[in-house]
Write a protein that holds these residues in place. Structure first.
Motif, PDB file in Angstrom:
ATOM      1  N   LEU A 257       0.946  -0.909  -0.271  1.00  0.00           N
ATOM      2  CA  LEU A 257       0.041   0.156   0.055  1.00  0.00           C
ATOM      3  C   LEU A 257       0.981   1.237   0.365  1.00  0.00           C
ATOM      4  CD1 LEU A 257      -3.124  -1.022   2.608  1.00  0.00           C
ATOM      5  CD2 LEU A 257      -2.182  -1.496   0.059  1.00  0.00           C
ATOM      6  N   ALA A 258       1.823   1.559   0.613  1.00  0.00           N
ATOM      7  CA  ALA A 258       2.911   2.176   0.307  1.00  0.00           C
ATOM      8  C   ALA A 258       3.355   2.898  -1.227  1.00  0.00           C
ATOM      9  CB  ALA A 258       4.093   2.210   1.340  1.00  0.00           C
ATOM     10  N   LYS A 259       3.101   1.529  -2.343  1.00  0.00           N
ATOM     11  CA  LYS A 259       4.269   2.087  -3.139  1.00  0.00           C
ATOM     12  C   LYS A 259       3.241   3.552  -4.008  1.00  0.00           C
ATOM     13  CE  LYS A 259       4.950  -2.415  -4.902  1.00  0.00           C
ATOM     14  NZ  LYS A 259       5.486  -3.485  -5.886  1.00  0.00           N
ATOM     15  N   PRO A 260       3.768   4.089  -4.528  1.00  0.00           N
ATOM     16  CA  PRO A 260       2.703   5.875  -4.974  1.00  0.00           C
ATOM     17  C   PRO A 260       1.742   5.217  -5.546  1.00  0.00           C
ATOM     18  CG  PRO A 260       5.525   5.166  -5.221  1.00  0.00           C
ATOM     19  CD  PRO A 260       5.517   4.155  -4.779  1.00  0.00           C
ATOM     20  N   LEU A 261       1.583   3.802  -6.314  1.00  0.00           N
ATOM     21  CA  LEU A 261       0.917   4.015  -7.225  1.00  0.00           C
ATOM     22  C   LEU A 261      -1.121   3.913  -5.819  1.00  0.00           C
ATOM     23  CD1 LEU A 261      -0.018   0.342  -8.773  1.00  0.00           C
ATOM     24  CD2 LEU A 261       1.887   1.063  -7.361  1.00  0.00           C
ATOM     25  N   ASN A 262      -0.635   3.117  -5.106  1.00  0.00           N
ATOM     26  CA  ASN A 262      -1.024   2.429  -4.086  1.00  0.00           C
ATOM     27  C   ASN A 262      -1.294   3.678  -3.446  1.00  0.00           C
ATOM     28  OD1 ASN A 262      -2.339  -0.159  -5.477  1.00  0.00           O
ATOM     29  ND2 ASN A 262      -0.162  -0.302  -4.881  1.00  0.00           N
ATOM     30  N   PHE A 263      -0.625   4.749  -2.976  1.00  0.00           N
ATOM     31  CA  PHE A 263      -0.921   5.642  -2.098  1.00  0.00           C
ATOM     32  C   PHE A 263      -1.611   7.175  -2.728  1.00  0.00           C
ATOM     33  CE2 PHE A 263       0.791   9.748  -0.045  1.00  0.00           C
ATOM     34  CZ  PHE A 263       0.772   9.762   1.657  1.00  0.00           C
ATOM     35  N   TYR A 264      -1.398   7.152  -3.822  1.00  0.00           N
ATOM     36  CA  TYR A 264      -2.101   7.886  -4.842  1.00  0.00           C
ATOM     37  C   TYR A 264      -3.510   8.058  -4.653  1.00  0.00           C
ATOM     38  CZ  TYR A 264      -4.467  10.022  -9.160  1.00  0.00           C
ATOM     39  OH  TYR A 264      -4.618  10.284  -9.741  1.00  0.00           O
ATOM     40  N   ALA A 265      -4.017   6.091  -4.343  1.00  0.00           N
ATOM     41  CA  ALA A 265      -5.414   6.427  -4.799  1.00  0.00           C
ATOM     42  C   ALA A 265      -5.880   6.328  -2.456  1.00  0.00           C
ATOM     43  CB  ALA A 265      -5.652   5.061  -5.585  1.00  0.00           C
ATOM     44  N   LEU A 266      -4.874   6.046  -1.834  1.00  0.00           N
ATOM     45  CA  LEU A 266      -5.735   5.929  -0.555  1.00  0.00           C
ATOM     46  C   LEU A 266      -5.624   7.027  -0.287  1.00  0.00           C
ATOM     47  CD1 LEU A 266      -5.721   4.387   2.346  1.00  0.00           C
ATOM     48  CD2 LEU A 266      -3.533   4.673   2.092  1.00  0.00           C
ATOM     49  N   ALA A 267      -4.661   8.039  -0.431  1.00  0.00           N
ATOM     50  CA  ALA A 267      -4.948   9.749  -0.190  1.00  0.00           C
ATOM     51  C   ALA A 267      -5.646  10.234  -0.770  1.00  0.00           C
ATOM     52  CB  ALA A 267      -2.755  10.351  -0.783  1.00  0.00           C
ATOM     53  N   LEU A 268      -6.253  10.102  -1.795  1.00  0.00           N
ATOM     54  CA  LEU A 268      -7.135  10.314  -2.325  1.00  0.00           C
ATOM     55  C   LEU A 268      -8.154  10.187  -1.635  1.00  0.00           C
ATOM     56  CD1 LEU A 268      -6.927  10.198  -6.338  1.00  0.00           C
ATOM     57  CD2 LEU A 268      -6.221  12.460  -4.917  1.00  0.00           C
ATOM     58  N   ALA A 269      -9.094   8.562  -0.958  1.00  0.00           N
ATOM     59  CA  ALA A 269      -9.271   8.220  -0.587  1.00  0.00           C
ATOM     60  C   ALA A 269     -10.087   8.713   0.442  1.00  0.00           C
ATOM     61  CB  ALA A 269      -9.474   6.943  -0.384  1.00  0.00           C
ATOM     62  N   SER A 301      -4.944  -3.966   5.536  1.00  0.00           N
ATOM     63  CA  SER A 301      -4.125  -5.568   5.819  1.00  0.00           C
ATOM     64  C   SER A 301      -4.968  -5.474   4.665  1.00  0.00           C
ATOM     65  CB  SER A 301      -4.440  -5.509   7.063  1.00  0.00           C
ATOM     66  OG  SER A 301      -5.633  -6.239   7.343  1.00  0.00           O
ATOM     67  N   LEU A 302      -6.583  -5.820   4.580  1.00  0.00           N
ATOM     68  CA  LEU A 302      -7.205  -7.187   3.252  1.00  0.00           C
ATOM     69  C   LEU A 302      -6.748  -7.015   2.066  1.00  0.00           C
ATOM     70  CD1 LEU A 302     -10.839  -7.439   4.438  1.00  0.00           C
ATOM     71  CD2 LEU A 302      -8.533  -9.437   4.978  1.00  0.00           C
ATOM     72  N   LEU A 303      -6.752  -5.308   1.645  1.00  0.00           N
ATOM     73  CA  LEU A 303      -6.118  -5.140   0.370  1.00  0.00           C
ATOM     74  C   LEU A 303      -4.773  -5.341   0.531  1.00  0.00           C
ATOM     75  CD1 LEU A 303      -8.064  -1.694   0.461  1.00  0.00           C
ATOM     76  CD2 LEU A 303      -8.285  -3.826  -1.236  1.00  0.00           C
ATOM     77  N   ALA A 304      -3.578  -4.983   1.555  1.00  0.00           N
ATOM     78  CA  ALA A 304      -2.335  -5.433   1.565  1.00  0.00           C
ATOM     79  C   ALA A 304      -2.337  -6.604   1.530  1.00  0.00           C
ATOM     80  CB  ALA A 304      -1.687  -4.466   2.961  1.00  0.00           C
ATOM     81  N   ASP A 305      -2.752  -7.805   2.070  1.00  0.00           N
ATOM     82  CA  ASP A 305      -2.510  -9.061   1.772  1.00  0.00           C
ATOM     83  C   ASP A 305      -3.059  -9.245   0.429  1.00  0.00           C
ATOM     84  OD1 ASP A 305      -2.082  -9.245   4.181  1.00  0.00           O
ATOM     85  OD2 ASP A 305      -3.962 -10.272   4.819  1.00  0.00           O
ATOM     86  N   ALA A 306      -4.123  -8.582  -0.886  1.00  0.00           N
ATOM     87  CA  ALA A 306      -4.532  -8.902  -1.499  1.00  0.00           C
ATOM     88  C   ALA A 306      -3.242  -9.325  -3.086  1.00  0.00           C
ATOM     89  CB  ALA A 306      -5.896  -8.424  -2.391  1.00  0.00           C
ATOM     90  N   PHE A 342     -11.935   0.787  -4.101  1.00  0.00           N
ATOM     91  CA  PHE A 342     -11.773   0.113  -3.096  1.00  0.00           C
ATOM     92  C   PHE A 342     -11.079   0.738  -1.330  1.00  0.00           C
ATOM     93  CE2 PHE A 342     -12.329  -3.504  -6.211  1.00  0.00           C
ATOM     94  CZ  PHE A 342     -12.606  -4.413  -5.251  1.00  0.00           C
ATOM     95  N   PHE A 343     -10.195   1.679  -2.069  1.00  0.00           N
ATOM     96  CA  PHE A 343      -9.602   2.637  -0.471  1.00  0.00           C
ATOM     97  C   PHE A 343     -10.587   3.119   0.000  1.00  0.00           C
ATOM     98  CE2 PHE A 343      -5.081   1.774  -2.585  1.00  0.00           C
ATOM     99  CZ  PHE A 343      -4.718   1.291  -1.174  1.00  0.00           C
ATOM    100  N   LEU A 344     -11.671   3.996  -0.821  1.00  0.00           N
ATOM    101  CA  LEU A 344     -12.489   4.594  -0.298  1.00  0.00           C
ATOM    102  C   LEU A 344     -13.791   3.902   0.731  1.00  0.00           C
ATOM    103  CD1 LEU A 344     -14.043   7.797  -0.474  1.00  0.00           C
ATOM    104  CD2 LEU A 344     -15.059   6.949  -2.630  1.00  0.00           C
ATOM    105  N   GLU A 345     -14.164   2.288   0.193  1.00  0.00           N
ATOM    106  CA  GLU A 345     -14.553   1.723   0.697  1.00  0.00           C
ATOM    107  C   GLU A 345     -14.598   0.589   2.323  1.00  0.00           C
ATOM    108  OE1 GLU A 345     -18.337  -0.374   1.300  1.00  0.00           O
ATOM    109  OE2 GLU A 345     -17.621   1.087   0.631  1.00  0.00           O
ATOM    110  N   ALA A 346     -13.214   0.799   2.331  1.00  0.00           N
ATOM    111  CA  ALA A 346     -11.986   0.254   3.492  1.00  0.00           C
ATOM    112  C   ALA A 346     -12.163   0.920   4.540  1.00  0.00           C
ATOM    113  CB  ALA A 346     -10.242  -0.432   2.655  1.00  0.00           C
TER     114      ALA A 346
END
Length: 349
Positions: A257-269, A301-306, A342-346
Motif C-alpha cells: 500500500l506504500a507504493k506510489p500508485l497505491n498511496f495516490y489512491a489511498l490519499a485521495l480516498a 490489511s485485507l487490501l495489502a494481503d491481496a 476500494f480504498f474509499l470503501e475500506a
C-alpha cells in the motif's frame, strides 16, 4: 582565457553592485521573466539557513578609459537582483516560508543573528578573465554537456515560479522524511523529485478528477496556477489531513500500500472523506463483504494481503479486481479509479 574561483561575502557583493564594480549584462540573460516574490524568498531563506546556493559566473573586463575593472554577471542575474533587493529592504519575504521566524520579514526586521548570517554569507564565483564573448558561451555549452538531463518534474520546477510550484515545493519538504520512512519513495527517488510528481498528480485529481495524467497535463497544472492559486489554502488543508492519516495512522509502512500508485489512491480516498474537498466524478461501491465496519486498519490489511498474492488471480475473488488494477496500466484512469473505490470503501465502512 583564465578562470578564477573566489568567494565574497554578500555585504561586499552588494556594495560592489552599488558602486558599479558588478554589472548585469542582459545579453547573457537566459529568460526575460522576472522571479516572483516566492522564488526570491526561497533564495533568501536558503542563504539565512546557510545552505549552499549555485555559484555565480562573472566576465571580468578592463575599462581602459576609466582604468577600472568591471565584472559582468553572466550567470546568476536573478539571484543577484533578489539578494540586492533584500539587502536594500525592498523585498519582504513570503508569508508561507517554511522557516517561521523569517516569514513576512524585510532585512531590517530580521534578528541581528540572521542579519549577520545573511551579510557574511559567502557567495562563490567563477570569474572569466581575458575571455571573449564566444569563449564565455563555450564555457556554458561545455558545462551543459556534462549535466544530467532534467526529468519532467525538475523541468517544471526550473520553468515555473508561481504559487503552485511553491505549494508543491513546501509539501515536498513537509513530507519527504515520512515518504522515506514509510517506504513510498527511496532517498534517490526523492532527490529526483518523485514526491513532487506524486503531489502534483494528487492535486490534479483533486481539481480535475481521477484521470490518466501525462507530463503535459501536469505541466498544464503549473501553468494554470503560475500567476494565482486561489484554492491553495483549502487544498493544503485537504492534503495535510489526508496525508496525516495515510502516512501516520494507516499502518502501511513496508506493505504494497506504500507504493506510489497505491498511496495516490489511498490519499485521495482520505481527501474525499475528510470534509475539505471531494474528488470530482461518480464512483461505484465494490462488493467487499470481508470489510469490517469501523475497522479501517483491518480493511486496509485485507487490501495489502491481496496485493501480496503471487498474482492477481491468487487474490480472493472479492479483491481480484483491486489486485489487477494495481498490477497493470497503473497510470490509467480506469485502474486508478478502481483502486480509489476500494480504498474509499475500506476507510468509509
Amino acid at each position: 582565457m583564465k578562470t578564477i574561483h573566489s568567494t565574497e561575502p554578500i555585504l561586499d557583493f552588494c556594495n560592489g553592485l552599488k558602486n558599479g564594480e558588478y554589472m548585469v549584462n542582459r545579453d547573457y540573460q537566459r529568460s526575460d521573466k522576472v522571479w516572483p516574490p516566492n522564488a526570491k524568498s526561497f533564495l533568501i531563506e536558503t542563504i539565512v539557513l546557510d545552505y549552499p546556493v549555485p555559484k555565480l559566473s562573472l566576465h571580468q573586463n578592463l575599462d581602459v578609459k576609466s582604468r577600472k575593472t568591471v565584472k559582468q554577471i553572466v550567470d546568476g542575474q536573478q539571484r543577484s537582483m533578489a539578494i540586492q533587493e533584500f539587502y536594500q529592504n525592498k523585498l519582504r519575504l513570503s508569508r508561507t516560508l517554511a522557516t517561521e521566524r523569517l516569514r513576512n520579514k524585510t532585512f531590517e526586521e530580521l534578528d541581528e543573528e540572521d542579519q549577520a548570517t545573511f551579510l557574511n554569507y559567502g557567495l562563490n564565483f567563477d570569474i572569466f578573465v581575458g575571455a571573449t564573448v564566444d569563449e564565455v558561451r563555450e564555457v556554458f555549452r561545455r558545462m551543459n554537456s556534462f549535466t544530467i538531463p532534467l526529468n519532467p518534474e525538475e523541468t517544471r520546477h526550473a520553468t515555473f515560479q508561481g504559487p503552485f510550484k511553491w505549494f508543491i515545493n513546501s509539501l515536498s519538504k513537509q513530507y519527504d522524511t515520512a515518504f522515506s520512512e514509510v517506504g513510498v519513495f527511496t532517498p534517490k527517488q526523492l532527490t529526483r523529485m518523485a514526491d513532487a510528481k506524486l503531489l502534483t498528480e494528487i492535486s490534479h485529481a483533486i481539481e480535475h478528477g481521477i484521470t490518466t495524467t501525462s507530463a503535459s497535463s501536469l505541466s498544464a497544472m503549473y501553468k494554470a496556477h503560475d500567476n494565482d492559486f486561489p484554492q491553495e489554502e483549502v487544498m493544503r488543508q485537504a492534503i495535510e489531513s489526508a496525508f496525516d492519516l495515510a502516512l501516520f495512522e494507516s499502518d502501511i509502512a513496508g506493505t504494497p500500500l506504500a507504493k506510489p500508485l497505491n498511496f495516490y489512491a489511498l490519499a485521495l480516498a482520505y481527501v474525499h472523506v475528510g470534509g475539505h474537498l471531494r474528488i470530482p466524478g461518480e464512483f461505484d461501491t465494490p462488493d467487499a463483504p470481508s470489510f469490517e465496519p469501523g475497522d479501517r486498519l483491518f480493511n486496509l490489511s485485507l487490501l495489502a494481503d491481496a496485493l501480496e498474492a503471487d498474482s492477481p488471480n491468487d487474490a480472493s475473488r472479492e479483491f481480484a479486481a483491486f489486485a489487477l488494477a494495481a498490477k497493470d496500466r497503473t497510470n490509467v484512469a480506469a485502474q486508478r479509479k478502481v483502486r480509489f473505490e476500494f480504498f474509499l470503501e475500506a476507510i468509509s465502512v
